[in-house]
Design a protein around this motif. Structure first.
Motif, PDB file in Angstrom:
ATOM      1  N   HIS A 176       0.850  -1.185   0.000  1.00 38.39           N
ATOM      2  CA  HIS A 176       0.000   0.000   0.000  1.00 38.39           C
ATOM      3  C   HIS A 176       0.888   1.238   0.000  1.00 38.39           C
ATOM      4  O   HIS A 176       2.108   1.138   0.224  1.00 38.39           O
ATOM      5  CB  HIS A 176      -0.895  -0.006   1.244  1.00 38.39           C
ATOM      6  CG  HIS A 176      -0.139  -0.326   2.506  1.00 38.39           C
ATOM      7  ND1 HIS A 176       0.708   0.578   3.137  1.00 38.39           N
ATOM      8  CD2 HIS A 176      -0.077  -1.466   3.246  1.00 38.39           C
ATOM      9  CE1 HIS A 176       1.243   0.018   4.199  1.00 38.39           C
ATOM     10  NE2 HIS A 176       0.795  -1.229   4.290  1.00 38.39           N
ATOM     11  N   PRO A 177       0.332   2.421  -0.234  1.00 34.72           N
ATOM     12  CA  PRO A 177       1.154   3.639  -0.204  1.00 34.72           C
ATOM     13  C   PRO A 177       1.848   3.820   1.141  1.00 34.72           C
ATOM     14  O   PRO A 177       1.302   3.495   2.193  1.00 34.72           O
ATOM     15  CB  PRO A 177       0.132   4.750  -0.457  1.00 34.72           C
ATOM     16  CG  PRO A 177      -0.958   4.075  -1.243  1.00 34.72           C
ATOM     17  CD  PRO A 177      -1.052   2.693  -0.666  1.00 34.72           C
ATOM     18  N   ASN A 246       7.195  -1.382   0.376  1.00 36.38           N
ATOM     19  CA  ASN A 246       6.378  -0.199   0.132  1.00 36.38           C
ATOM     20  C   ASN A 246       7.226   1.071   0.090  1.00 36.38           C
ATOM     21  O   ASN A 246       7.069   1.906  -0.807  1.00 36.38           O
ATOM     22  CB  ASN A 246       5.287  -0.069   1.197  1.00 36.38           C
ATOM     23  CG  ASN A 246       4.283  -1.205   1.134  1.00 36.38           C
ATOM     24  OD1 ASN A 246       3.916  -1.671   0.062  1.00 36.38           O
ATOM     25  ND2 ASN A 246       3.852  -1.678   2.289  1.00 36.38           N
ATOM     26  N   CYS A 250       7.705   3.534  -3.099  1.00 34.75           N
ATOM     27  CA  CYS A 250       7.168   4.888  -2.956  1.00 34.75           C
ATOM     28  C   CYS A 250       8.245   5.973  -2.886  1.00 34.75           C
ATOM     29  O   CYS A 250       7.921   7.158  -2.948  1.00 34.75           O
ATOM     30  CB  CYS A 250       6.264   4.968  -1.727  1.00 34.75           C
ATOM     31  SG  CYS A 250       4.748   3.995  -1.871  1.00 34.75           S
ATOM     32  N   SER A 280       1.090  -0.020  -4.148  1.00 30.26           N
ATOM     33  CA  SER A 280       1.676   1.116  -3.429  1.00 30.26           C
ATOM     34  C   SER A 280       1.403   2.436  -4.123  1.00 30.26           C
ATOM     35  O   SER A 280       1.759   3.501  -3.606  1.00 30.26           O
ATOM     36  CB  SER A 280       3.191   0.919  -3.288  1.00 30.26           C
ATOM     37  OG  SER A 280       3.855   1.158  -4.515  1.00 30.26           O
ATOM     38  N   GLY A 281       0.780   2.384  -5.317  1.00 33.41           N
ATOM     39  CA  GLY A 281       0.478   3.605  -6.054  1.00 33.41           C
ATOM     40  C   GLY A 281       1.639   4.151  -6.854  1.00 33.41           C
ATOM     41  O   GLY A 281       1.611   5.301  -7.305  1.00 33.41           O
ATOM     42  N   THR A 282       2.671   3.335  -7.082  1.00 34.67           N
ATOM     43  CA  THR A 282       3.859   3.776  -7.801  1.00 34.67           C
ATOM     44  C   THR A 282       3.717   3.509  -9.291  1.00 34.67           C
ATOM     45  O   THR A 282       3.174   2.477  -9.707  1.00 34.67           O
ATOM     46  CB  THR A 282       5.107   3.031  -7.269  1.00 34.67           C
ATOM     47  OG1 THR A 282       5.216   3.277  -5.873  1.00 34.67           O
ATOM     48  CG2 THR A 282       6.366   3.516  -7.959  1.00 34.67           C
ATOM     49  N   THR A 324       2.533  10.091 -11.156  1.00 34.46           N
ATOM     50  CA  THR A 324       1.568   9.940 -10.062  1.00 34.46           C
ATOM     51  C   THR A 324       0.214   9.501 -10.584  1.00 34.46           C
ATOM     52  O   THR A 324      -0.433   8.614 -10.010  1.00 34.46           O
ATOM     53  CB  THR A 324       1.438  11.256  -9.286  1.00 34.46           C
ATOM     54  OG1 THR A 324       2.706  11.580  -8.699  1.00 34.46           O
ATOM     55  CG2 THR A 324       0.397  11.141  -8.184  1.00 34.46           C
ATOM     56  N   HIS A 328      -1.542   5.932  -9.576  1.00 28.22           N
ATOM     57  CA  HIS A 328      -2.840   5.887  -8.904  1.00 28.22           C
ATOM     58  C   HIS A 328      -3.873   5.117  -9.737  1.00 28.22           C
ATOM     59  O   HIS A 328      -4.722   4.403  -9.177  1.00 28.22           O
ATOM     60  CB  HIS A 328      -3.332   7.306  -8.614  1.00 28.22           C
ATOM     61  CG  HIS A 328      -2.572   7.955  -7.504  1.00 28.22           C
ATOM     62  ND1 HIS A 328      -2.812   9.255  -7.078  1.00 28.22           N
ATOM     63  CD2 HIS A 328      -1.570   7.507  -6.717  1.00 28.22           C
ATOM     64  CE1 HIS A 328      -1.997   9.554  -6.083  1.00 28.22           C
ATOM     65  NE2 HIS A 328      -1.233   8.510  -5.854  1.00 28.22           N
TER      66      HIS A 328
END
Length: 362
Positions: A176-177, A246, A250, A280-282, A324, A328
């Protein structure tokens, strides 16, 4: 169902890229009501490099990496299990275990779970005397880490009763982030152990890209790269335990996935890292391989590179804002479609159907 799973290691990711795949799937299967016992050998210093304690969702049995050790483990599993799984690539006594599981299973369902199917199939094809030609038809099921229809077709040619790919995914509780760490900050990171059929591709997609863009900072993580000659703008972080994944992802603007040679040739083999980084949103940059669009939308949810020049171009031209957005978007897709609970439900349906088929045939 009581599941006895023989794999490389559940508790250590040291020289063991399949660890998070095992953890995600087995944790999710336990949440669906299955009882998990994981059998792993005391080998390759993994017990000295544990990165999780024994989980509450699985019983971990560490057996000696000896002939008596694996035999006793198989006998114990056969006494209690409804399903016995032999995963590929344990590293010690693989042949012996692959032959022993169907013979010792009794009434238990048996699964050969191939976490490196392209490499396994290429090895079998190159060896007419491979024991796997005799063993594969003896298992009730073959499940694989990936490979799509090319892998399914090849396993069926070897006599597999049923072969189904169970793809990697993300466990949102684990990946996760996270807050960035200054010591891991870079433009592009890569995390992967040094493997013979990966290194040439690492030279092309990572090392070359770093050499082309000396004004950018690169970070290399994973075991075995200590002696690797790398450009001055590449820092080597060594083995990265799963607790630090993570932060590793990140802390970089983008992270790079490089498939092993055999996985790239077969296609349809998204490795664990893609889903972990997406969780992780990367923003992920991946080497190009057939089937990526089944998992993420190229250009919108992932960036695809054909060579090191493409990677260097992304490093130079993709803005932080665009990276980004892509990261996302990938996270939203992963959480909607590519979680381990989704994969576990698929496995549960396959197992239930196999049990009913065996009962009908009895």
């Amino acid at each position: 169902m009581k599941i006895a799973f023989f794999g490389s290691s559940l508790t250590s990711s040291y020289w063991n890229g399949a660890a998070t795949y095992y953890r995600g799937l087995l944790k999710a299967l336990n949440s669906l009501g299955h009882d998990i016992s994981f059998y792993e050998p005391d080998a390759f210093d993994r017990q000295r490099h544990r990165d999780i304690a024994d989980p509450d969702w699985a019983k971990v049995i560490v057996y000696p990496a000896t002939s008596d050790g694996w035999r006793n483990a198989i006998e114990e599993a056969a006494r209690h299990a409804d399903l016995i799984v032999k995963a590929s690539g344990i590293g010690v006594f693989d042949r012996e275990l692959e032959c022993a599981v169907p013979a010792a299973s009794g009434q238990a369902l048996t699964v050969f779970w191939d976490v490196d199917a392209p490499a396994t199939l290429e090895s079998i094809a190159a060896n007419p005397d491979s024991h796997m030609r005799k063993v594969i038809p003896q298992y009730d099921l073959v499940l694989t880490y990936g490979g799509g229809s090319p892998v399914m077709i090849d396993y069926e040619k070897l006599g597999a009763r049923l072969c189904v790919p169970i793809y990697n995914a993300v466990d949102p509780e684990s990946h996760h982030p996270a807050s960035a760490q200054e010591n891991l900050a870079c433009t592009l990171s890569f995390l992967g152990n040094r493997m013979p059929d990966r290194e040439t591709r690492v030279d092309e997609f990572f090392v070359k890209a770093a050499a082309i863009t000396p004004n950018k900072q690169f970070l290399l993580g994973g075991a075995g790269w200590d002696s690797k000659q790398i450009p001055r703008n590449v820092r080597y972080a060594g083995h990265i335990g799963t607790a630090d994944h993570n932060a590793f992802f990140c802390s970089s603007k983008m992270t790079l996935n490089i498939n092993r040679e055999s996985m790239a040739r077969y296609g349809f083999s998204p490795p664990t890292r893609i889903f972990e980084a997406a969780g992780s949103g990367t923003c992920v940059v991946t080497d190009t391989w057939e089937g990526i669009e089944l998992f993420f939308d190229p250009g919108a949810e992932i960036l695809c590179a054909k060579n090191g020049e493409d990677v260097a171009s992304f490093v130079e031209t993709v803005s932080s804002a665009r990276a980004t957005r892509i990261g996302h978007a990938a996270m939203r897709r992963a959480l909607a479609e590519h979680t381990y609970i989704n994969r576990a439900r698929e496995v549960a349906k396959i197992l239930d159907a196999s049990v009913k088929k065996n009962e009908a045939a009895a």
